[in-house]
Design an enzyme around this catalytic site. Sequence first.
Site, PDB file in Angstrom:
ATOM      1  N   GLY A  19       0.837  -1.200   0.000  1.00  0.00           N
ATOM      2  CA  GLY A  19       0.000   0.000   0.000  1.00  0.00           C
ATOM      3  C   GLY A  19       0.868   1.245   0.000  1.00  0.00           C
ATOM      4  O   GLY A  19       1.783   1.352   0.818  1.00  0.00           O
ATOM      5  N   ARG A  80       0.977  -4.832  -4.722  1.00  0.00           N
ATOM      6  CA  ARG A  80       1.289  -6.037  -3.959  1.00  0.00           C
ATOM      7  C   ARG A  80       1.748  -7.073  -4.970  1.00  0.00           C
ATOM      8  O   ARG A  80       1.391  -6.990  -6.153  1.00  0.00           O
ATOM      9  CB  ARG A  80       0.055  -6.509  -3.190  1.00  0.00           C
ATOM     10  CG  ARG A  80      -0.507  -5.391  -2.301  1.00  0.00           C
ATOM     11  CD  ARG A  80      -1.518  -5.859  -1.304  1.00  0.00           C
ATOM     12  NE  ARG A  80      -2.233  -4.711  -0.745  1.00  0.00           N
ATOM     13  CZ  ARG A  80      -1.786  -3.938   0.238  1.00  0.00           C
ATOM     14  NH1 ARG A  80      -0.606  -4.184   0.784  1.00  0.00           N
ATOM     15  NH2 ARG A  80      -2.496  -2.926   0.684  1.00  0.00           N
ATOM     16  N   ASP A 111       5.395  -4.718   6.056  1.00  0.00           N
ATOM     17  CA  ASP A 111       5.895  -6.039   6.462  1.00  0.00           C
ATOM     18  C   ASP A 111       5.930  -7.048   5.319  1.00  0.00           C
ATOM     19  O   ASP A 111       6.885  -7.828   5.200  1.00  0.00           O
ATOM     20  CB  ASP A 111       5.098  -6.572   7.659  1.00  0.00           C
ATOM     21  CG  ASP A 111       3.604  -6.609   7.410  1.00  0.00           C
ATOM     22  OD1 ASP A 111       3.142  -6.066   6.380  1.00  0.00           O
ATOM     23  OD2 ASP A 111       2.877  -7.187   8.241  1.00  0.00           O
ATOM     24  N   THR A 134       4.364   2.733   5.398  1.00  0.00           N
ATOM     25  CA  THR A 134       2.985   2.216   5.446  1.00  0.00           C
ATOM     26  C   THR A 134       2.180   3.110   6.373  1.00  0.00           C
ATOM     27  O   THR A 134       2.687   3.530   7.420  1.00  0.00           O
ATOM     28  CB  THR A 134       2.910   0.758   5.954  1.00  0.00           C
ATOM     29  OG1 THR A 134       1.551   0.468   6.327  1.00  0.00           O
ATOM     30  CG2 THR A 134       3.792   0.490   7.162  1.00  0.00           C
ATOM     31  N   ASP A 136      -0.068   2.159   8.190  1.00  0.00           N
ATOM     32  CA  ASP A 136      -0.539   1.369   9.341  1.00  0.00           C
ATOM     33  C   ASP A 136       0.327   1.496  10.592  1.00  0.00           C
ATOM     34  O   ASP A 136      -0.113   1.139  11.685  1.00  0.00           O
ATOM     35  CB  ASP A 136      -0.639  -0.114   8.964  1.00  0.00           C
ATOM     36  CG  ASP A 136      -1.772  -0.373   7.975  1.00  0.00           C
ATOM     37  OD1 ASP A 136      -2.530   0.560   7.681  1.00  0.00           O
ATOM     38  OD2 ASP A 136      -1.875  -1.513   7.496  1.00  0.00           O
ATOM     39  N   ASP A 138       2.625  -0.360  11.594  1.00  0.00           N
ATOM     40  CA  ASP A 138       2.677  -1.673  12.267  1.00  0.00           C
ATOM     41  C   ASP A 138       4.015  -2.385  12.036  1.00  0.00           C
ATOM     42  O   ASP A 138       4.061  -3.585  11.811  1.00  0.00           O
ATOM     43  CB  ASP A 138       1.524  -2.566  11.777  1.00  0.00           C
ATOM     44  CG  ASP A 138       1.552  -2.788  10.280  1.00  0.00           C
ATOM     45  OD1 ASP A 138       2.245  -2.038   9.573  1.00  0.00           O
ATOM     46  OD2 ASP A 138       0.882  -3.723   9.807  1.00  0.00           O
ATOM     47  N   ARG A 180      -5.865  -3.105   8.577  1.00  0.00           N
ATOM     48  CA  ARG A 180      -6.614  -4.357   8.710  1.00  0.00           C
ATOM     49  C   ARG A 180      -6.100  -5.294   9.793  1.00  0.00           C
ATOM     50  O   ARG A 180      -6.819  -6.183  10.225  1.00  0.00           O
ATOM     51  CB  ARG A 180      -6.686  -5.084   7.364  1.00  0.00           C
ATOM     52  CG  ARG A 180      -5.357  -5.396   6.743  1.00  0.00           C
ATOM     53  CD  ARG A 180      -5.522  -5.946   5.351  1.00  0.00           C
ATOM     54  NE  ARG A 180      -4.330  -5.664   4.567  1.00  0.00           N
ATOM     55  CZ  ARG A 180      -4.239  -5.840   3.289  1.00  0.00           C
ATOM     56  NH1 ARG A 180      -5.275  -6.262   2.619  1.00  0.00           N
ATOM     57  NH2 ARG A 180      -3.125  -5.577   2.654  1.00  0.00           N
TER      58      ARG A 180
HETATM   59  O1  F6P Z   1      -1.337  -0.140   3.129  1.00  0.00           O
HETATM   60  C1  F6P Z   1      -1.995  -0.530   4.229  1.00  0.00           C
HETATM   61  C2  F6P Z   1      -3.470  -0.540   3.939  1.00  0.00           C
HETATM   62  O2  F6P Z   1      -3.918   0.726   3.516  1.00  0.00           O
HETATM   63  C3  F6P Z   1      -4.266  -1.001   5.116  1.00  0.00           C
HETATM   64  O3  F6P Z   1      -4.521   0.005   6.046  1.00  0.00           O
HETATM   65  C4  F6P Z   1      -5.501  -1.521   4.455  1.00  0.00           C
HETATM   66  O4  F6P Z   1      -6.095  -2.482   5.249  1.00  0.00           O
HETATM   67  C5  F6P Z   1      -4.980  -2.095   3.173  1.00  0.00           C
HETATM   68  O5  F6P Z   1      -3.764  -1.459   2.920  1.00  0.00           O
HETATM   69  C6  F6P Z   1      -5.889  -1.933   2.006  1.00  0.00           C
HETATM   70  O6  F6P Z   1      -5.304  -2.558   0.918  1.00  0.00           O
HETATM   71  P1  F6P Z   1      -5.819  -2.419  -0.568  1.00  0.00           P
HETATM   72  O7  F6P Z   1      -5.569  -1.016  -1.008  1.00  0.00           O
HETATM   73  O8  F6P Z   1      -5.020  -3.397  -1.330  1.00  0.00           O
HETATM   74  O9  F6P Z   1      -7.272  -2.707  -0.521  1.00  0.00           O
END
Ligand code: F6P
Length: 347
Positions: A19, A80, A111, A134, A136, A138, A180
Amino acid sequence: MQKDSIHPIKRIAILTSGGDAPGMNAAIRAIVIAAQHYQITVVGFCAGFNGLIDDVHVLLNVKDVSHIIHKGGTILKSARCPAMTTALGIAQATNTLLKEKIDALIVIGGDGSFAGLIALQEQWPGQVIGIPGTIDNDIDGTDFTIGFSTAINTAIAAIDKIRDTAEAFERIFIVELMGRHSGHITFNVGIACAAEQIISFENFATINQRVAEQEKLLSLAKEIKLAQTNRHASYIIVIAENLWHGGAATLAQQLQTVANIDCTACILGHIQRGGSPVAKDRILATKMGVAAVQAVMAGQSNIMIAEQNNTIAHIALQTAIMHHEGVSESLVQAQENILALTAQRLC
Ligand code: F6P
């Protein structure tokens, strides 16, 4: 971790992965400027590890990164890359790095991206460095990740606006926030917006989830009714995504069914990932980008560039992805033992 033999670094590769996070461009810029300072060529792979697997790249010089520090997203694109969990994907990525004569690879991501880097490092003799990017927050071993500050400021600004209309209409809102697997965004935003309820990984059981949801539903209904009786004009619940079965919309429906309470569900979603990075993210990204190039020059590998107490630190990539560090315990305790209880009494 120092590599055994240090040879002159000629070509560094960078990519942004997972992300996207506001501040990734600031990190790219800092890496390119620092590399040019040491007369190192920078190769940017596009769309995360996919660009590495397919050898889609651009050469980056200082001109290419001028006037990007204020921009959200990433000029290299991100994605991803499930292929990086396969032996074939890792072999293809390794081939590209050898073919392009890359000495070191810097990955800006979270991560999952670091797991890819660890796998790659087992096959490829070059140096690998991670930069935590990120929203997040995390990642273990760093006080903050690039993008987190902007994301929470964006969410806070949005919820402040929701508060205005909630006050005017005497409405109840359930706002779902990103992250998430981690409650950093939800918990910090909830505190900063003085949300009446914070439902996050840190204060909500994940074992016996269905039972916990039933109990929470009843206590929420009771508290909201009390607030309404006392004409507490607005009521905001913030909830982490991926926590409640069916998310904010389902919780709103359940409150309607169980207690005839009208709630408006609002999913802030990807708005939290975009936008111009705040000063804190620009500065953190710049520090980390320069430190990453310096770590390469010093022969370091298999590490993440971190910031601890305002000082740059090197953390083993394996440690960075352990998920041992959650939201500050003192923040959780302050909310649970003081703020939330007092707010209930004053309703
Ligand atoms: O990059 C982290 C994040 O934004 C999380 O907070 C979220 O759960 C996830 O990615 C959403 O991913 P995507 O954009 O692939 O739906």
